[in-house]
Motif scaffolding. Structure first.
Motif, PDB file in Angstrom:
ATOM      1  N   LYS A  53       1.659  -1.586   9.935  1.00 59.13           N
ATOM      2  CA  LYS A  53       1.768  -1.735  11.460  1.00 59.13           C
ATOM      3  C   LYS A  53       3.354  -2.211  11.582  1.00 59.13           C
ATOM      4  CE  LYS A  53      -2.881  -1.958  13.722  1.00 59.13           C
ATOM      5  NZ  LYS A  53      -3.609  -2.695  14.407  1.00 59.13           N
ATOM      6  N   ARG A  54       3.634  -3.313  10.731  1.00 59.10           N
ATOM      7  CA  ARG A  54       4.787  -3.859  10.977  1.00 59.10           C
ATOM      8  C   ARG A  54       5.906  -2.723  10.570  1.00 59.10           C
ATOM      9  NH1 ARG A  54       4.287 -10.321   9.281  1.00 59.10           N
ATOM     10  NH2 ARG A  54       2.563 -10.653  10.436  1.00 59.10           N
ATOM     11  N   GLY A  55       5.455  -2.177   9.216  1.00 63.44           N
ATOM     12  CA  GLY A  55       6.578  -1.396   9.077  1.00 63.44           C
ATOM     13  C   GLY A  55       7.137   0.005   9.730  1.00 63.44           C
ATOM     14  N   CYS A  56       6.040   0.115  10.791  1.00 58.72           N
ATOM     15  CA  CYS A  56       6.352   1.452  11.564  1.00 58.72           C
ATOM     16  C   CYS A  56       6.508   1.064  13.180  1.00 58.72           C
ATOM     17  CB  CYS A  56       4.857   2.529  11.564  1.00 58.72           C
ATOM     18  SG  CYS A  56       4.621   3.036   9.879  1.00 58.72           S
TER      19      CYS A  56
ATOM     20  N   PHE B 229       2.567  -1.197   1.445  1.00 61.49           N
ATOM     21  CA  PHE B 229       3.350  -0.204   1.959  1.00 61.49           C
ATOM     22  C   PHE B 229       4.837  -0.381   1.641  1.00 61.49           C
ATOM     23  CE2 PHE B 229       6.003   0.836   6.004  1.00 61.49           C
ATOM     24  CZ  PHE B 229       5.672   2.097   6.218  1.00 61.49           C
ATOM     25  N   THR B 230       5.281   0.912   0.948  1.00 62.67           N
ATOM     26  CA  THR B 230       6.533   0.970   0.506  1.00 62.67           C
ATOM     27  C   THR B 230       7.694   1.723   1.084  1.00 62.67           C
ATOM     28  OG1 THR B 230       6.079   3.067  -0.910  1.00 62.67           O
ATOM     29  CG2 THR B 230       5.318   1.086  -1.684  1.00 62.67           C
ATOM     30  N   LEU B 231       8.770   1.976   0.676  1.00 61.70           N
ATOM     31  CA  LEU B 231       9.852   2.639   1.338  1.00 61.70           C
ATOM     32  C   LEU B 231       9.514   4.123   1.193  1.00 61.70           C
ATOM     33  CD1 LEU B 231      13.090   1.168   0.167  1.00 61.70           C
ATOM     34  CD2 LEU B 231      12.148   1.083   2.500  1.00 61.70           C
ATOM     35  N   GLY B 232       8.655   4.613   0.133  1.00 60.36           N
ATOM     36  CA  GLY B 232       8.234   5.668   0.118  1.00 60.36           C
ATOM     37  C   GLY B 232       7.158   6.192   1.193  1.00 60.36           C
ATOM     38  N   HIS B 233       6.166   5.213   1.348  1.00 64.43           N
ATOM     39  CA  HIS B 233       5.369   5.359   2.434  1.00 64.43           C
ATOM     40  C   HIS B 233       6.189   5.552   3.994  1.00 64.43           C
ATOM     41  CE1 HIS B 233       2.266   3.208   0.012  1.00 64.43           C
ATOM     42  NE2 HIS B 233       1.972   4.379  -0.015  1.00 64.43           N
ATOM     43  N   ARG B 234       7.020   4.722   4.082  1.00 63.11           N
ATOM     44  CA  ARG B 234       7.978   4.974   5.321  1.00 63.11           C
ATOM     45  C   ARG B 234       8.804   6.183   5.574  1.00 63.11           C
ATOM     46  NH1 ARG B 234      10.079   2.159  10.026  1.00 63.11           N
ATOM     47  NH2 ARG B 234      11.813   3.301  10.685  1.00 63.11           N
ATOM     48  N   TYR B 235       9.223   6.629   4.337  1.00 62.36           N
ATOM     49  CA  TYR B 235       9.824   7.933   4.383  1.00 62.36           C
ATOM     50  C   TYR B 235       9.162   9.045   4.718  1.00 62.36           C
ATOM     51  CZ  TYR B 235      12.652  11.872   2.576  1.00 62.36           C
ATOM     52  OH  TYR B 235      13.324  13.063   2.548  1.00 62.36           O
ATOM     53  N   LEU B 236       7.884   9.237   4.196  1.00 57.59           N
ATOM     54  CA  LEU B 236       6.944  10.193   4.444  1.00 57.59           C
ATOM     55  C   LEU B 236       6.510  10.237   6.011  1.00 57.59           C
ATOM     56  CD1 LEU B 236       4.717  12.450   3.938  1.00 57.59           C
ATOM     57  CD2 LEU B 236       3.356  10.488   2.810  1.00 57.59           C
TER      58      LEU B 236
END
Length: 322
Positions: A185-188, A145-152
């Motif tokens: 899950k942790r990143g969101c 899970f990357t910052l790119g996924h998080r941004y999307l």
């Protein structure tokens, strides 16, 4: 009848499949064959919880070899921790696999997906929390899970009442499915209108879709995409009030790019808008999971820190160390 178990498909099995007009599949991790006097009479393989490479000698059909084969493959899959199994085959084979205890999930003109649990997809959808309003979805692999996924996900969440993030359940690549799901899950966790779920195998990946039964194996990506669209638009979207599906721009992977184009062309016909979000960049280059994996392999942990959320970075340092 002798039972031969192999980690890969042997030359005898490959030749047997070719004689039936079928191809071998490099993704298999276990192959079982039934042999008489050393001659292959039937065979089948496992790729995770997907059954592949099923073949029976036409001269021996009607002797219960399919049932024997499937019994042994189920037993092996169960021993490997798989409770739910999937089969991809030609639609013409539906009756055969129904007789072996499999149930249709979705079909296109050239491929049929069956599962070993009656109504499994329906039960999976019933288990997901429901939210009113116009909802959206993102389907991701996230390895990691990357910052790119998080941004999307952040951008998508702003455009719908609730956002369902589905993480592919395949066991391929550097990270186990459970680890990829946990990182997402942790990143969101701080996003109030987002929930994260495993696909449980119901949304299809090119990595697990078999092509052994296709006359033209180059059509594999296209056919797997069509089957995935059918499941998403026909079953998943109605159950969860999904009116939007979000994808990121894909400048690196031509297969994913073609897949996104197919979504943009076909989902609107089914009442689902496709929104493409421009990929986030760092140092004039797209943030990608492959970029993170390369940094991990090179021991460049500062680069990993720059490309991933803090939650992912901490998870990776704990899991991998260094």
């Amino acid at each position: 009848m002798d039972i031969v178990m192999e980690q890969e498909q042997s030359r005898e099995v490959e030749d047997f499949l070719k004689g039936l007009g079928l191809e071998t599949d490099s993704g298999v991790e276990f192959t079982l064959s039934l042999r008489e006097n050393g001659k292959v009479c039937a065979c089948g393989s496992l790729d995770g919880n997907v059954i592949k490479g099923i073949g029976v000698d036409p001269a021996m059909q009607g002797q219960g070899l399919s049932e024997q084969l499937m019994t042994h493959l189920r037993r092996e899959a169960f021993a490997r921790g798989h409770r739910q199994l999937f089969v991809y085959t030609k639609p013409v084979n539906e009756i055969l696999f129904r007789g072996l205890g499999f149930y249709p999930v979705a079909a296109t003109g050239k491929a049929l997906l069956l599962e070993s649990t009656r109504g499994g997809l329906g039960k999976y959808l019933e288990s997901l929390e429901k939210h009113p309003g116009n909802n959206g979805a993102v389907v991701m692999n996230c390895s990691p899970f990357t910052l790119g996924h998080r941004y999307l996900i952040e951008q998508a969440g702003k455009e719908c009442n609730w956002l369902y993030v589905f993480v592919l359940a395949e066991e391929k690549g550097m990270f186990r499915a459970a680890d990829r799901l946990e990182m997402v899950k942790r990143g969101c966790a701080d996003l109030k209108n987002v929930s994260v779920h495993s696909t449980e195998g119901y949304l299809i990946s090119n990595a697990t879709f078999p092509t052994y039964f296709l006359k033209d194996r180059t059509q594999g990506n296209q056919i797997s995409c069509q089957l995935d669209i059918e499941i998403f638009a026909g079953r998943v979207a109605p159950a969860l009030n999904l009116v939007k599906r979000f994808v990121g721009t894909e400048p690196l992977d031509p297969v994913t790019c073609a897949y996104n184009e197919a979504l943009k062309q076909q989902l609107p016909r089914r009442g689902i808008e496709v929104r493409e979000v421009v990929r986030r960049e760092l140092d004039a280059a797209p943030i990608s999971a492959s970029r993170v994996r390369k940094a991990i392999e090179a021991g460049q942990w500062e680069t990993v820190r720059q490309l991933t959320p803090q939650t992912t970075y901490e998870y990776l340092r704990t899991m991998i160390g260094g």
